[in-house]
Design a protein around this motif. Structure first.
Motif, short mmCIF file in Angstrom:
data_model
loop_
_atom_site.label_atom_id
_atom_site.label_comp_id
_atom_site.label_asym_id
_atom_site.label_seq_id
_atom_site.Cartn_x
_atom_site.Cartn_y
_atom_site.Cartn_z
N ASN A 149 0.80 -1.21 0.00
CA ASN A 149 0.00 0.00 0.00
C ASN A 149 0.84 1.28 0.00
N ASN A 150 2.12 1.12 -0.23
CA ASN A 150 3.01 2.27 -0.33
C ASN A 150 3.00 3.14 0.94
N HIS A 151 2.79 2.50 2.08
CA HIS A 151 2.86 3.23 3.34
C HIS A 151 4.30 3.54 3.70
N SER A 172 15.29 -4.48 9.73
CA SER A 172 15.85 -4.09 8.44
C SER A 172 14.73 -3.66 7.52
N ARG A 173 14.91 -2.50 6.85
CA ARG A 173 13.90 -2.00 5.90
C ARG A 173 14.62 -1.75 4.56
N PRO A 174 14.78 -2.79 3.77
CA PRO A 174 15.53 -2.65 2.52
C PRO A 174 14.75 -1.94 1.41
N SER A 175 13.45 -1.87 1.55
CA SER A 175 12.62 -1.24 0.52
C SER A 175 11.37 -0.70 1.16
N GLN A 176 10.59 0.06 0.39
CA GLN A 176 9.34 0.60 0.91
C GLN A 176 8.39 -0.51 1.35
N GLU A 177 8.44 -1.65 0.64
CA GLU A 177 7.47 -2.71 0.86
C GLU A 177 7.84 -3.69 1.97
N GLY A 199 1.39 2.02 8.02
CA GLY A 199 0.49 3.15 7.98
C GLY A 199 1.16 4.35 7.36
N ASP A 200 0.36 5.30 6.96
CA ASP A 200 0.92 6.54 6.44
C ASP A 200 1.57 7.33 7.57
#
Lengths: 114, 113
Positions: free
Chosen positions: B27-29, B67-72, B94-95
């Motif tokens: 959802n591109n949050h 770890s957050r390697p990407s938006q998703e 969430g946004d």
């Protein structure tokens, strides 16, 4: 730091009776958002209702709550409980302007019997 | 409806082993979160992220990495699992902003033996 207090761990009641779940919070920020999330058995939490406005009643799916900044409270109420209301209810706070994560209370389990 | 997918849904790990819990949202949050749920403690924040490449410590970060390697994608890593980390773990997204709704995944039940 910010915190949320839910005093009841378990609430048991008979179908048709009113229910009220207590929620109080602490934060240094003057404009907090308060939320109620509900989690049914074997499901994930989902938003029930939220509020930002002082002294304004918010309603959803038969439940209602009013944010009272003077007493730092956001109690959840329903006039007539149904069997399907049996679930775990979380009160949560979001106060940091930068969008920090929700702070949850310890939760109140509601058990409604026929 | 926002979609947050966690894997695995159930995991049994041995004490001292490494465990990775994965989370994907479509959802591109910007914001993603890891919570653990324990009776009597409610949902407690472990780590969170404001976007790809960022991770922040929550209220109980000890023994966990994120770890957050990407938006998703947002992973939770237990380098040396202990029995006290037996719990149900929820990922959420969430946004940005203090009043926005947070959407939860279905949870991962982790048992460390």
């Amino acid at each position: 730091g910010d915190s949320v207090t839910q005093t009841e761990g378990l609430v048991t009641l008979t179908e048709g009776l009113p229910v009220m779940l207590n929620c109080t919070y602490q934060t240094i920020y003057s404009n907090p958002f308060l939320f109620w999330y509900v989690q049914h058995l074997n499901e994930s939490p989902r938003l029930l209702l939220k509020s930002f406005t002082d002294n304004k009643r918010t309603e959803h799916q038969g439940f209602h709550a009013t944010l009272h900044k003077s007493s730092s409270s956001f109690h959840l109420q329903k006039s007539s409980a149904q069997l399907s209301d049996s679930a775990l209810y979380y009160c949560a706070l979001s106060a940091y302007q930068g969008g920090r994560a929700l702070i949850f209370g310890t939760g109140t389990t509601v058990s409604v019997s026929p | 409806e926002a979609a947050v997918t966690q894997s695995p849904r159930n995991k049994v790990a041995v004490t001292g082993g490494k465990v990775t819990l994965s989370c994907n949202q479509t959802n591109n949050h910007n914001n993603m979160y890891w919570y653990r749920q324990d009776t009597g403690h409610g949902l407690r924040l472990i780590h969170y992220s404001y976007g790809a490449g960022s991770t922040e410590k929550g209220d109980i970060p000890d023994g966990y990495k994120a770890s957050r390697p990407s938006q998703e994608n947002f992973s939770l890593i237990l380098e040396l699992a202990t029995p006290s980390q037996t719990s149900v773990y929820f990922c959420a997204s969430g946004d940005a902003g203090p009043g926005t709704e947070v959407f939860f995944g279905k949870g991962t039940r982790l048992t460390v033996v």
